[in-house]
Design a protein around this motif. Structure first.
Motif, mmCIF file in Angstrom:
data_model
loop_
_atom_site.group_PDB
_atom_site.id
_atom_site.type_symbol
_atom_site.label_atom_id
_atom_site.label_comp_id
_atom_site.label_asym_id
_atom_site.label_seq_id
_atom_site.Cartn_x
_atom_site.Cartn_y
_atom_site.Cartn_z
ATOM 1 N N PRO A 138 19.530 13.134 1.977
ATOM 2 C CA PRO A 138 19.569 11.737 2.422
ATOM 3 C C PRO A 138 20.030 11.659 3.874
ATOM 4 N N GLY A 139 19.472 10.715 4.635
ATOM 5 C CA GLY A 139 19.832 10.633 6.059
ATOM 6 C C GLY A 139 20.208 9.240 6.518
ATOM 7 N N MET A 140 20.245 8.285 5.564
ATOM 8 C CA MET A 140 20.604 6.912 5.942
ATOM 9 C C MET A 140 21.809 6.442 5.138
ATOM 10 N N GLU B 180 0.829 -1.217 0.000
ATOM 11 C CA GLU B 180 0.000 0.000 0.000
ATOM 12 C C GLU B 180 0.861 1.263 0.000
ATOM 13 N N ALA B 181 2.139 1.142 0.357
ATOM 14 C CA ALA B 181 3.010 2.326 0.417
ATOM 15 C C ALA B 181 4.305 2.100 -0.356
ATOM 16 N N LEU B 182 4.245 1.226 -1.367
ATOM 17 C CA LEU B 182 5.446 0.913 -2.163
ATOM 18 C C LEU B 182 6.648 0.597 -1.259
ATOM 19 N N GLU C 283 7.677 -6.321 -7.380
ATOM 20 C CA GLU C 283 8.006 -6.007 -8.766
ATOM 21 C C GLU C 283 8.035 -4.497 -8.988
ATOM 22 N N LYS C 284 7.136 -3.779 -8.269
ATOM 23 C CA LYS C 284 7.016 -2.331 -8.500
ATOM 24 C C LYS C 284 8.016 -1.529 -7.661
ATOM 25 N N ALA C 285 8.315 -2.034 -6.471
ATOM 26 C CA ALA C 285 9.209 -1.247 -5.611
ATOM 27 C C ALA C 285 10.019 -2.131 -4.686
ATOM 28 N N ALA D 297 11.868 -0.360 -2.395
ATOM 29 C CA ALA D 297 11.314 0.522 -1.366
ATOM 30 C C ALA D 297 11.370 1.956 -1.889
ATOM 31 N N ALA D 298 10.218 2.668 -1.772
ATOM 32 C CA ALA D 298 10.140 4.042 -2.321
ATOM 33 C C ALA D 298 10.607 5.077 -1.308
ATOM 34 N N GLY D 299 11.405 4.646 -0.344
ATOM 35 C CA GLY D 299 12.005 5.623 0.572
ATOM 36 C C GLY D 299 11.516 5.477 1.989
ATOM 37 N N ALA D 300 12.025 6.346 2.849
ATOM 38 C CA ALA D 300 11.499 6.409 4.211
ATOM 39 C C ALA D 300 10.035 6.826 4.107
ATOM 40 N N ASP D 301 9.248 6.435 5.100
ATOM 41 C CA ASP D 301 7.814 6.732 5.051
ATOM 42 C C ASP D 301 7.588 8.223 5.318
ATOM 43 N N ILE D 302 7.221 8.939 4.253
ATOM 44 C CA ILE D 302 7.104 10.401 4.345
ATOM 45 C C ILE D 302 5.957 10.783 5.284
ATOM 46 N N LYS D 303 4.899 9.950 5.270
ATOM 47 C CA LYS D 303 3.746 10.283 6.122
ATOM 48 C C LYS D 303 4.117 10.144 7.603
ATOM 49 N N GLU D 304 4.989 9.203 7.907
ATOM 50 C CA GLU D 304 5.417 9.019 9.301
ATOM 51 C C GLU D 304 6.375 10.142 9.729
ATOM 52 N N ASP E 223 17.099 9.897 18.120
ATOM 53 C CA ASP E 223 18.128 9.512 17.146
ATOM 54 C C ASP E 223 17.451 8.808 15.974
ATOM 55 N N PHE E 224 16.499 9.557 15.387
ATOM 56 C CA PHE E 224 15.624 9.041 14.347
ATOM 57 C C PHE E 224 16.397 8.282 13.278
ATOM 58 N N PHE E 225 16.017 7.039 13.081
ATOM 59 C CA PHE E 225 16.568 6.159 12.049
ATOM 60 C C PHE E 225 17.988 5.663 12.327
ATOM 61 N N ALA E 226 18.522 5.918 13.534
ATOM 62 C CA ALA E 226 19.846 5.362 13.838
ATOM 63 C C ALA E 226 19.784 3.841 13.779
ATOM 64 N N GLY F 143 15.496 7.154 -2.243
ATOM 65 C CA GLY F 143 15.734 7.677 -0.903
ATOM 66 C C GLY F 143 16.245 6.571 0.010
ATOM 67 N N GLY F 144 15.535 6.388 1.136
ATOM 68 C CA GLY F 144 15.917 5.324 2.074
ATOM 69 C C GLY F 144 15.933 3.948 1.417
ATOM 70 N N GLY F 145 15.169 3.762 0.337
ATOM 71 C CA GLY F 145 15.164 2.471 -0.365
ATOM 72 C C GLY F 145 16.493 2.229 -1.065
HETATM 73 N N1 CO8 Z 1 6.378 7.322 1.996
HETATM 74 C C1 CO8 Z 1 5.060 7.133 2.242
HETATM 75 N N2 CO8 Z 1 4.185 6.711 1.316
HETATM 76 C C2 CO8 Z 1 4.658 6.513 0.079
HETATM 77 C C3 CO8 Z 1 6.007 6.710 -0.261
HETATM 78 C C4 CO8 Z 1 6.892 7.134 0.766
HETATM 79 N N3 CO8 Z 1 8.208 7.299 0.568
HETATM 80 N N4 CO8 Z 1 6.173 6.440 -1.565
HETATM 81 C C5 CO8 Z 1 4.976 6.072 -2.042
HETATM 82 N N5 CO8 Z 1 4.045 6.115 -1.049
HETATM 83 C C6 CO8 Z 1 2.618 5.820 -1.126
HETATM 84 C C7 CO8 Z 1 1.864 6.924 -1.836
HETATM 85 O O1 CO8 Z 1 1.565 7.976 -0.948
HETATM 86 C C8 CO8 Z 1 0.633 6.181 -2.324
HETATM 87 O O2 CO8 Z 1 -0.247 6.026 -1.235
HETATM 88 P P1 CO8 Z 1 -1.813 6.439 -1.406
HETATM 89 O O3 CO8 Z 1 -2.311 5.467 -2.439
HETATM 90 O O4 CO8 Z 1 -2.361 6.210 -0.049
HETATM 91 O O5 CO8 Z 1 -1.815 7.846 -1.876
HETATM 92 C C9 CO8 Z 1 1.184 4.789 -2.657
HETATM 93 O O6 CO8 Z 1 2.412 4.669 -1.953
HETATM 94 C C10 CO8 Z 1 1.463 4.605 -4.139
HETATM 95 O O7 CO8 Z 1 2.308 5.667 -4.555
HETATM 96 P P2 CO8 Z 1 1.988 6.610 -5.812
HETATM 97 O O8 CO8 Z 1 0.511 6.696 -6.021
HETATM 98 O O9 CO8 Z 1 2.740 7.870 -5.640
HETATM 99 O O10 CO8 Z 1 2.615 5.695 -6.965
HETATM 100 P P3 CO8 Z 1 3.161 6.192 -8.368
HETATM 101 O O11 CO8 Z 1 3.404 4.945 -9.161
HETATM 102 O O12 CO8 Z 1 2.317 7.241 -8.954
HETATM 103 O O13 CO8 Z 1 4.596 6.909 -8.047
HETATM 104 C C11 CO8 Z 1 6.745 7.049 -6.950
HETATM 105 C C12 CO8 Z 1 5.655 6.129 -7.529
HETATM 106 C C13 CO8 Z 1 7.394 7.857 -8.080
HETATM 107 C C14 CO8 Z 1 7.788 6.160 -6.308
HETATM 108 C C15 CO8 Z 1 6.111 8.013 -5.905
HETATM 109 O O14 CO8 Z 1 5.330 7.253 -5.008
HETATM 110 C C16 CO8 Z 1 7.107 8.809 -5.109
HETATM 111 O O15 CO8 Z 1 7.671 9.759 -5.599
HETATM 112 N N6 CO8 Z 1 7.344 8.394 -3.826
HETATM 113 C C17 CO8 Z 1 8.200 9.116 -2.925
HETATM 114 C C18 CO8 Z 1 9.659 8.890 -3.256
HETATM 115 C C19 CO8 Z 1 10.541 9.667 -2.310
HETATM 116 O O16 CO8 Z 1 10.531 10.910 -2.298
HETATM 117 N N7 CO8 Z 1 11.337 8.948 -1.496
HETATM 118 C C20 CO8 Z 1 12.230 9.576 -0.556
HETATM 119 C C21 CO8 Z 1 11.608 9.626 0.787
HETATM 120 S S1 CO8 Z 1 12.579 10.530 1.954
HETATM 121 C C22 CO8 Z 1 13.736 9.444 2.449
HETATM 122 O O17 CO8 Z 1 13.795 8.320 2.040
HETATM 123 C C23 CO8 Z 1 14.711 9.960 3.451
HETATM 124 C C24 CO8 Z 1 15.530 8.838 4.020
HETATM 125 C C25 CO8 Z 1 16.428 9.295 5.064
HETATM 126 C C26 CO8 Z 1 15.760 9.516 6.369
HETATM 127 C C27 CO8 Z 1 16.767 9.447 7.424
HETATM 128 C C28 CO8 Z 1 16.288 10.075 8.717
HETATM 129 C C29 CO8 Z 1 17.396 10.196 9.704
#
Ligand code: CO8
Length: 257
Positions: A138-140, A23-25, A58-60, A62-69, A82-85, A107-109
């Motif tokens: 980037p933080g990881m 649900e969140a890639l 197949e699709k992901a 990991a699309a990164g750290a959970d932005i919503k969290e 010490d977030f994400f240590a 990102g985190g993925g």
């Molecule tokens: N976090 C939370 N939810 C996500 C994330 C994410 N990173 N990526 C995707 N999702 C969710 C979407 O919100 C969506 O949920 P909903 O259906 O509820 O809206 C679902 O997954 C499917 O995603 P999309 O509809 O966006 O799918 P698309 O095929 O249209 O697009 C993409 C795919 C291009 C991958 C797009 O989802 C995207 O750009 N995702 C975010 C990528 C990103 O910016 N990643 C970096 C995150 S920041 C990070 O990783 C920092 C790490 C370091 C932290 C260290 C702290 C110390």
């Protein structure tokens, strides 16, 4: 209790961990971190396991750290917890870990894939550090491991523009060890892990430790470290078996001791 954010299975001496938050890639949240850490520690301690494959969907990967969290965190809170240590636990796994990456590794993925020992990518894989597009960096490990893997210019390009790169470019610049057709990804990674797991476990673990040391110390210190580990392997039963088997023209049967 069965993990909620990933699936685990074993295949002989290979453990396979599949990230599973479709649900969140496969976005990396704290629950996933806790469950992944637990699984890796368990397999690290299990003498029946010789190598680990970490994969996603197949699709992901990991699309990164959970932005919503993350979105409502503040500086003091992130600092105090010490977030994400905890992601350091993943990188601290002592047995060989292969990342099998299809789809997005962003990102985190991408950083998680780089914490593994090497990356096998499907031709569908896309790597990137898009944090800059979110107002952060980037933080990881993205600015550190990526730079070591691909050099300053490409790391700057990816971290500053936030663009994605395809598997072919990732292989060309040394981020990825091999690219295979998407349909063959898991089988290829498991086969590579089976090969690794068939060798002497102390030797594969020491090879990992020595290669990782190259990122941390001077050449001379690294060479000394490597030589000491090399000497120490002559204390293992597997060295006697491996060299004995070669001389006797038979296949080695390692006892992993
Ligand atoms: N976090 C939370 N939810 C996500 C994330 C994410 N990173 N990526 C995707 N999702 C969710 C979407 O919100 C969506 O949920 P909903 O259906 O509820 O809206 C679902 O997954 C499917 O995603 P999309 O509809 O966006 O799918 P698309 O095929 O249209 O697009 C993409 C795919 C291009 C991958 C797009 O989802 C995207 O750009 N995702 C975010 C990528 C990103 O910016 N990643 C970096 C995150 S920041 C990070 O990783 C920092 C790490 C370091 C932290 C260290 C702290 C110390």
């Amino acid at each position: 209790m069965a993990p909620k954010t990933l699936k685990t299975e074993t295949n002989g001496r290979v453990a396979i961990i599949t990230l599973n938050r479709p649900e969140a890639l496969n976005a990396l949240n704290s629950e996933l971190l806790a469950e992944l850490s637990e699984a890796l520690k368990r397999y690290d301690a299990d003498e029946k396991i010789g190598a680990i494959v970490l994969t996603g969907s197949e699709k992901a990967f990991a699309a990164g750290a959970d932005i919503k969290e993350m979105q409502n965190k503040d500086y003091v809170g992130a600092y105090l917890e010490d977030f994400f240590a905890g992601w350091g636990d993943v990188a601290a796994t002592r047995k060989p870990v292969i990342a099998a990456v299809a789809g997005y590794a962003l990102g985190g993925g991408c950083e998680l894939a780089m914490m593994c020992d090497f990356i096998i990518a499907a031709d569908s894989a896309k790597f990137g550090q898009p944090e800059i597009t979110l107002g952060v960096i980037p933080g990881m490990g993205g600015t550190q491991r990526l730079t070591r893997a691909v050099g300053k210019s490409k790391a700057m390009d990816l971290c500053l523009t936030g663009r994605m790169m395809e598997a072919e470019e990732a292989e060309r610049c040394g981020l990825v060890a091999r690219v295979v057709p998407a349909a063959e990804l898991k089988a290829t990674a498991v086969k590579a892990a089976e090969k690794i797991a068939s060798f002497s476990l102390p030797a594969t673990m020491m090879a990992k430790e020595a290669v990782n040391r190259a990122d941390e110390v001077t050449l001379n210190e690294g060479l000394r470290f490597e030589r000491r580990l090399f000497h120490s392997l002559f204390a293992t039963e597997d060295q006697k078996e491996g060299m004995g088997a070669f001389v006797e023209k038979r296949k080695a049967q390692f006892r992993h001791r």
